[in-house]
Scaffold this motif. Sequence first.
Motif, PDB file in Angstrom:
ATOM      1  N   ALA A  28       8.139  10.208  -1.495  1.00 52.34           N
ATOM      2  CA  ALA A  28       9.149   9.351  -2.123  1.00 52.34           C
ATOM      3  C   ALA A  28       9.888   8.530  -1.065  1.00 52.34           C
ATOM      4  O   ALA A  28      10.219   7.365  -1.302  1.00 52.34           O
ATOM      5  CB  ALA A  28      10.135  10.197  -2.918  1.00 52.34           C
ATOM      6  N   LYS A  29      10.120   9.106   0.116  1.00 53.52           N
ATOM      7  CA  LYS A  29      10.811   8.372   1.185  1.00 53.52           C
ATOM      8  C   LYS A  29       9.988   7.178   1.653  1.00 53.52           C
ATOM      9  O   LYS A  29      10.534   6.113   1.908  1.00 53.52           O
ATOM     10  CB  LYS A  29      11.115   9.293   2.365  1.00 53.52           C
ATOM     11  CG  LYS A  29      12.232  10.271   2.075  1.00 53.52           C
ATOM     12  CD  LYS A  29      12.643  11.004   3.330  1.00 53.52           C
ATOM     13  CE  LYS A  29      13.711  12.009   2.992  1.00 53.52           C
ATOM     14  NZ  LYS A  29      14.975  11.699   3.556  1.00 53.52           N
ATOM     15  N   THR A  30       8.690   7.355   1.743  1.00 55.63           N
ATOM     16  CA  THR A  30       7.808   6.252   2.148  1.00 55.63           C
ATOM     17  C   THR A  30       7.830   5.152   1.100  1.00 55.63           C
ATOM     18  O   THR A  30       7.906   3.967   1.435  1.00 55.63           O
ATOM     19  CB  THR A  30       6.370   6.766   2.373  1.00 55.63           C
ATOM     20  OG1 THR A  30       6.395   7.797   3.366  1.00 55.63           O
ATOM     21  CG2 THR A  30       5.450   5.651   2.820  1.00 55.63           C
ATOM     22  N   ARG A  31       7.766   5.547  -0.169  1.00 59.35           N
ATOM     23  CA  ARG A  31       7.806   4.550  -1.246  1.00 59.35           C
ATOM     24  C   ARG A  31       9.137   3.801  -1.244  1.00 59.35           C
ATOM     25  O   ARG A  31       9.175   2.583  -1.401  1.00 59.35           O
ATOM     26  CB  ARG A  31       7.571   5.217  -2.606  1.00 59.35           C
ATOM     27  CG  ARG A  31       6.157   5.733  -2.806  1.00 59.35           C
ATOM     28  CD  ARG A  31       5.888   6.127  -4.254  1.00 59.35           C
ATOM     29  NE  ARG A  31       6.856   7.052  -4.804  1.00 59.35           N
ATOM     30  CZ  ARG A  31       6.767   8.383  -4.757  1.00 59.35           C
ATOM     31  NH1 ARG A  31       5.738   8.950  -4.155  1.00 59.35           N
ATOM     32  NH2 ARG A  31       7.696   9.143  -5.311  1.00 59.35           N
ATOM     33  N   GLN A  32      10.232   4.522  -1.057  1.00 61.10           N
ATOM     34  CA  GLN A  32      11.550   3.880  -1.033  1.00 61.10           C
ATOM     35  C   GLN A  32      11.682   2.921   0.145  1.00 61.10           C
ATOM     36  O   GLN A  32      12.227   1.825  -0.002  1.00 61.10           O
ATOM     37  CB  GLN A  32      12.656   4.926  -0.992  1.00 61.10           C
ATOM     38  CG  GLN A  32      12.840   5.635  -2.306  1.00 61.10           C
ATOM     39  CD  GLN A  32      13.944   6.689  -2.248  1.00 61.10           C
ATOM     40  OE1 GLN A  32      14.687   6.780  -1.288  1.00 61.10           O
ATOM     41  NE2 GLN A  32      14.034   7.490  -3.296  1.00 61.10           N
TER      42      GLN A  32
ATOM     43  N   ASP B 221       0.832  -1.202   0.000  1.00 63.63           N
ATOM     44  CA  ASP B 221       0.000   0.000   0.000  1.00 63.63           C
ATOM     45  C   ASP B 221       0.871   1.259   0.000  1.00 63.63           C
ATOM     46  O   ASP B 221       0.531   2.260  -0.635  1.00 63.63           O
ATOM     47  CB  ASP B 221      -0.930   0.022   1.216  1.00 63.63           C
ATOM     48  CG  ASP B 221      -2.041  -1.017   1.129  1.00 63.63           C
ATOM     49  OD1 ASP B 221      -2.327  -1.498   0.007  1.00 63.63           O
ATOM     50  OD2 ASP B 221      -2.618  -1.346   2.177  1.00 63.63           O
ATOM     51  N   ASN B 222       1.989   1.197   0.707  1.00 64.11           N
ATOM     52  CA  ASN B 222       2.886   2.355   0.800  1.00 64.11           C
ATOM     53  C   ASN B 222       3.575   2.681  -0.521  1.00 64.11           C
ATOM     54  O   ASN B 222       4.130   3.770  -0.672  1.00 64.11           O
ATOM     55  CB  ASN B 222       3.927   2.152   1.898  1.00 64.11           C
ATOM     56  CG  ASN B 222       3.341   2.301   3.280  1.00 64.11           C
ATOM     57  OD1 ASN B 222       2.260   2.853   3.456  1.00 64.11           O
ATOM     58  ND2 ASN B 222       4.040   1.795   4.277  1.00 64.11           N
ATOM     59  N   LEU B 223       3.555   1.760  -1.472  1.00 64.06           N
ATOM     60  CA  LEU B 223       4.140   2.036  -2.785  1.00 64.06           C
ATOM     61  C   LEU B 223       3.384   3.144  -3.516  1.00 64.06           C
ATOM     62  O   LEU B 223       3.912   3.754  -4.442  1.00 64.06           O
ATOM     63  CB  LEU B 223       4.152   0.773  -3.653  1.00 64.06           C
ATOM     64  CG  LEU B 223       5.089  -0.345  -3.232  1.00 64.06           C
ATOM     65  CD1 LEU B 223       4.923  -1.533  -4.157  1.00 64.06           C
ATOM     66  CD2 LEU B 223       6.528   0.127  -3.216  1.00 64.06           C
ATOM     67  N   LEU B 224       2.159   3.402  -3.100  1.00 64.00           N
ATOM     68  CA  LEU B 224       1.332   4.423  -3.745  1.00 64.00           C
ATOM     69  C   LEU B 224       1.314   5.727  -2.954  1.00 64.00           C
ATOM     70  O   LEU B 224       0.577   6.651  -3.300  1.00 64.00           O
ATOM     71  CB  LEU B 224      -0.096   3.898  -3.918  1.00 64.00           C
ATOM     72  CG  LEU B 224      -0.223   2.641  -4.783  1.00 64.00           C
ATOM     73  CD1 LEU B 224      -1.648   2.117  -4.766  1.00 64.00           C
ATOM     74  CD2 LEU B 224       0.245   2.907  -6.189  1.00 64.00           C
TER      75      LEU B 224
END
Length: 112
Positions: A19-23, A12-15
Amino acid sequence: EEAEDRLKEHMDNLLDKSAKTRQAALQSLRLAFSSRTLSEFLLERRLMLTDSLEKCLKKGKGEEQALAGTVLTLLCLQMGSGPEGEEVFRSLKPLLVSVLTDSTASPGARQS
């Protein structure tokens, strides 16, 4: 089951807008995919995951693209050589080739 819940949260965090959360999510998925077999869990989530990884590859920069490429590779390995793994690879192959041939992309992203 707790591990599966964490994996769902990372997916879910990929969305996320950050950018830091996605990484961070990509790094966690990379570790999970490389440390245990998750093919059954991933089988039913592969479409959502490939869509998320595609967005990370298209809109991300440098580190995020490199991590997304690595996670995508691990996802294909997790799916195996059957039709599911081939479907994942074929759906994202044009995007992977475009990142690979993009001279403005970071070397890390191109390598991944």
